[in-house]
Write a protein that holds these residues in place. Structure first.
Motif, mmCIF file in Angstrom:
data_model
loop_
_atom_site.group_PDB
_atom_site.id
_atom_site.type_symbol
_atom_site.label_atom_id
_atom_site.label_comp_id
_atom_site.label_asym_id
_atom_site.label_seq_id
_atom_site.Cartn_x
_atom_site.Cartn_y
_atom_site.Cartn_z
ATOM 1 N N ILE A 161 94.491 24.902 -0.222
ATOM 2 C CA ILE A 161 94.971 23.540 0.037
ATOM 3 C C ILE A 161 95.637 22.959 -1.212
ATOM 4 O O ILE A 161 96.717 22.381 -1.142
ATOM 5 N N SER A 162 94.983 23.121 -2.348
ATOM 6 C CA SER A 162 95.510 22.555 -3.596
ATOM 7 C C SER A 162 96.886 23.106 -3.941
ATOM 8 O O SER A 162 97.749 22.390 -4.453
ATOM 9 N N ALA A 163 97.098 24.400 -3.635
ATOM 10 C CA ALA A 163 98.360 25.046 -4.009
ATOM 11 C C ALA A 163 99.476 24.826 -2.991
ATOM 12 O O ALA A 163 100.641 25.077 -3.303
ATOM 13 N N SER A 164 99.142 24.355 -1.805
ATOM 14 C CA SER A 164 100.185 24.263 -0.767
ATOM 15 C C SER A 164 100.168 22.970 0.041
ATOM 16 O O SER A 164 100.894 22.850 1.021
ATOM 17 N N LYS A 165 99.383 21.969 -0.385
ATOM 18 C CA LYS A 165 99.274 20.751 0.430
ATOM 19 C C LYS A 165 100.540 19.896 0.403
ATOM 20 O O LYS A 165 100.681 18.985 1.223
ATOM 21 N N PHE A 166 101.464 20.183 -0.522
ATOM 22 C CA PHE A 166 102.701 19.405 -0.561
ATOM 23 C C PHE A 166 103.851 20.121 0.149
ATOM 24 O O PHE A 166 104.978 19.639 0.146
ATOM 25 N N VAL A 167 103.555 21.247 0.772
ATOM 26 C CA VAL A 167 104.565 21.944 1.561
ATOM 27 C C VAL A 167 104.841 21.118 2.817
ATOM 28 O O VAL A 167 103.923 20.594 3.450
#
Length: 223
Positions: free
Chosen positions: A71-77
């Protein structure tokens, strides 16, 4: 025809992923990617930009924090529709620590692997629409995560004072992701009465959807 919900499955057990796919209605959901670990999950999410990520909590790889790392690495996708990718945790774990960790990271919901295929489809659809969804028995953990005890008003304000005691009870359950029939069962009232209370709450608070109601409740630490 409604466009299927684009879904990525993240779980380190291939057989489990295969089992989940057999429970999904291909006319409602389209599995656009799969991943067995944190690093592959982040790559797949960024490449496919799904509407929803169905995410196990405990995964190999990353920084050792499993689903939280994903989540931390891709929540802004963003999705193709320029909406944020939404995460629904699906785990065998029902521990408070796991629930709180992924919700704090940004997941929109958390259900356990005992969920039925029909209920899982409902949870995926609701998360894709922006609702918060939790297995009912996990709701108390979410309360703890936001620093309010169950049944306790965390903050009194003018808007909240407009609601009756029963409307507040209904508001909290709806904002936590309960379905109308679940609220009715919890409060020993009819589904029709729940619908009436929800309409009244939305009107009094000048809100237009469950998503706005959830955001309103979270802003006041009422979840």
């Amino acid at each position: 025809m409604t466009t299927p919900i684009r879904l990525v499955l993240v779980d380190d057990h291939r057989m489990f992923r295969s089992g989940v796919k057999t429970e999904l209605d291909p006319e409602v959901t389209e599995v656009v990617g799969e991943a067995p670990d944190v690093d592959e999950a982040v790559k797949v999410i960024k490449a496919t930009r799904p509407d929803v990520v169905l995410l196990d909590v405990h995964l190999p790889g990353g920084n050792g924090n499993g689903g939280v790392d994903v989540i931390s690495a891709s929540k802004f996708v963003e999705t193709e529709a320029k909406q944020p990718v939404r995460f629904l945790a699906l785990s065998v774990s029902d521990s408070a620590e796991d629930v709180i960790a992924v919700i704090r990271a940004g997941a929109r919901g958390y259900v356990t692997k005992t969920i039925s295929g029909t209920d899982l489809m409902t949870a995926i659809r609701r998360v894709s629409e922006g609702d918060a969804v939790f297995s009912p028995r996990l709701a108390g953990f979410v309360l703890d995560a936001f620093g309010a005890a169950a049944g306790e008003i965390a903050e009194v304000d003018e808007e909240l004072d407009r609601l009756s005691a029963r409307e507040r009870e209904v508001m909290r359950l709806i904002a936590r992701g309960y379905q109308y029939k679940e609220v009715a069962k919890e409060l020993f009232i009819s589904v029709k009465t729940v619908e009436t209370h929800v309409s009244s709450v939305l009107r009094k608070l000048q809100l237009s959807s469950r998503h706005e109601l959830t955001a309103w409740a979270m802003g006041r630490r009422l979840l």
